[in-house]
Enzyme design. Structure first.
Site, short mmCIF file in Angstrom:
data_model
loop_
_atom_site.label_atom_id
_atom_site.label_comp_id
_atom_site.label_asym_id
_atom_site.label_seq_id
_atom_site.Cartn_x
_atom_site.Cartn_y
_atom_site.Cartn_z
CE LYS A 102 -22.66 0.56 -33.19
NZ LYS A 102 -22.65 1.10 -31.82
CE1 TYR A 132 -22.05 -2.81 -33.41
CE2 TYR A 132 -20.98 -2.95 -35.56
CZ TYR A 132 -21.01 -2.46 -34.27
OH TYR A 132 -20.00 -1.65 -33.82
N GLY A 163 -16.52 -2.24 -21.67
CA GLY A 163 -16.04 -2.58 -23.01
C GLY A 163 -14.76 -1.83 -23.35
C1 AKB Z 1 -17.16 -4.90 -35.28
O1 AKB Z 1 -16.27 -5.53 -35.89
O2 AKB Z 1 -18.31 -5.31 -35.11
C2 AKB Z 1 -16.78 -3.54 -34.74
C3 AKB Z 1 -17.07 -2.46 -35.72
C4 AKB Z 1 -16.27 -2.33 -36.97
O3 AKB Z 1 -17.96 -1.68 -35.49
N1 AKB Z 1 -15.40 -3.52 -34.38
#
Ligand code: AKB
Length: 349
Positions: free
Chosen positions: A157, A153, A13
């Site tokens: 996190k 996401y 990545g």
């Molecule tokens: C995303 O856009 O998912 C990432 C982030 C801001 O963590 N680049």
């Protein structure tokens, strides 16, 4: 031959590229790179590559048995836009994959009787500001504010930040033979949008920044999926890599927390477009708003307070908005696309 070893997951990545290049040049560590996809040609000579998934426990067991890591940089994950397309799969990779890594790191540290430092890139996606009006009023967000993420996401996190804290300080609290000293030294940065000249992100929602830059450099028109006034904090890739290295090297006694904000500049989509056009006046940039992706970035802070990173471990952005373009992004993308078109010409002749 370096005596120390570092594990980098999600090595193929964007941040993985930067970290592998850093450690390869620095020469201090043997690099073990894990990724589900084949490693980029430019990285093959710089690391020992293992193709596989962070969900494959047998593979992880083998890796941790074979190598003795000083650092684990756990970068593998599915980004915010990709995560909303298949939230349960994102949960599996982002949460189960991270728990696997934390657990194998803990077991290896226990066996060796030596603490292992675990670096985790968190994100501004861990924040969720309810309205645009509040986002505008909120200004710089500190690490404790607005922790109500609206994406899978972001939730993942935030949870893994807590898991890092748990694995470091509380794992198996009621176990009779629990180790009383930490086996994992967990450190994390909540990254803003990252713009790299070397790689193009996939599946993120801050991707419009790097996409504008790379499209213009290739002479392609770009349709931006967020409004012109959409504002997010950003860093460029060399700063993101610097920050991870600096945090990994900081003395534990200097750190007052485990999770830190960092930022370099905070700009709107139209400011990025304006800067791109200074270098590529012919660039064609239009706006076609995707309401769902817009909703995601509207919930993320327009700016973050990185005072703690500055005072605890000396974080300092290398660039301003203008100098990031002038000194890093533009020279590197111009070189990159000139080279690739040259290569195409050579191949076709
Ligand atoms: C995303 O856009 O998912 C990432 C982030 C801001 O963590 N680049």
């Amino acid at each position: 031959m370096p005596s120390k070893t570092v594990l980098i997951t999600g090595a193929n990545g964007e941040i993985g590229h930067g970290l592998i290049n850093f450690f390869a040049q620095d020469g201090s560590h043997k690099i073990i790179a894990l990724d589900i996809h084949d490693i980029d040609d430019t990285l093959t000579d710089k690391c020992s590559f293992i193709k596989g998934s962070v969900l494959d426990e047998a593979l992880l067991e083998h890796i941790f048995e074979k190598y003795s890591f000083e650092y684990v940089f756990h970068l593998a994950g599915i980004l915010s836009t990709g995560g909303e397309k298949n939230p349960l799969f994102a949960h599996q990779v982002n949460v189960t994959g991270s728990l696997n890594l934390l657990n194998f790191t803990r077991l290896a540290a226990k066996k060796r009787e030596e603490k292992i430092t675990f670096l985790f890139p968190s994100s501004i996606a861990a924040y969720g500001i309810p309205t645009l009006e509040q986002k505008k009023k909120a200004g710089k967000i500190s690490e404790e504010q607005y922790l109500f993420p609206i994406t899978m996401y972001g939730c993942n996190k935030l949870y893994i930040e807590h898991m890092g804290r748990y694995f470091e300080a509380f794992y198996g609290l009621l176990e009779p033979h629990r180790d009383t000293y930490p086996l994992i030294d967990f450190r994390s940065i909540r990254f803003p949008g990252i713009i790299s000249a070397e790689t193009i992100p996939t599946g993120g929602t801050s991707d419009y920044g790097p996409e504008m830059v790379h499209s213009a450099a290739q002479g392609k028109s770009y349709s931006c999926f967020v409004r012109q006034d959409t504002t997010l904090p950003f860093v460029v890739m060399p700063e993101a890599v610097d920050a991870l290295i600096k945090l990994s090297e900081a003395k534990k006694s200097q750190l007052t927390r485990q999770v830190y904000n960092i930022t370099s500049f905070s700009v709107s989509a139209s400011q990025i477009a304006g800067e791109v056009k200074k270098y590529f006046p012919q660039a064609s940039i239009s706006y076609s708003i995707d309401p769902n992706r817009q909703k995601i970035v509207d919930s993320w802070p327009g700016d973050v307070d990185d005072t703690k990173a500055r005072s605890d471990w000396g974080w300092k952005p290398r660039y301003s908005f203008e100098s990031a373009f002038a000194e890093y992004l533009m020279p590197a993308v111009i070189e990159r696309y000139r080279c690739s078109s040259l290569k195409k010409c050579q191949n076709s002749s």
